[in-house]
Write a protein that holds these residues in place. Sequence first.
Motif: not given
Length: 198
Positions: A104-111
Amino acid sequence: MTIIVSGIDVETTGFDAEKGHRITEVALIVYKLHTKDMRLEEVTRIATLVNPKRDIPAEVQAITGITPALVKDKITWDELAPKVSKVMMKTDIFIAHNAEFDSLFVAHELLRLGLPINEDMEVFCTMENGRFATPLGKPPRLQELCWALGVDFDSEAAHRAIYDTEKMMDAVRVGIEKGYFDLSEVVELIEAERTEAA
């Protein structure tokens, strides 16, 4: 069919990306999974400290050893993220210890940067799938998982992204060999989806 597996760990300034916490270190090790014998062959890796462009709380510094001075001249997430996104878009199975946090952290930071994420990627959490490692079946710490599988673990080196990722993936290899981790169902699902798409 080629199955790409990415083992990942991130260190951050805090637990909530939506509240402005940022990544301070990332380790991403990419493997080709040989499905006949479930053998992992390393292909490439990204491992670097990241300048979060914000403060790092003292309590976090005490756990990770990552200080503002250590990351001051390092790459920023804005610079690194396109490379991470490119790798993740080719990833079939995302492996992390406490995957709910890391994914979730990585997805948030990519989005947040308008970069794509792979919504078809399967997620395998070594913490949730590693309950065999503790007497009462609680989700194990990475150290407990490694001990249960006979993987050497230095608690003083822990909480750094590359060390934790390497040890987690060592545990995955041993777990597959000993029958504690089973990726076959995930592989079958991926292969079925690819056959349908073709």
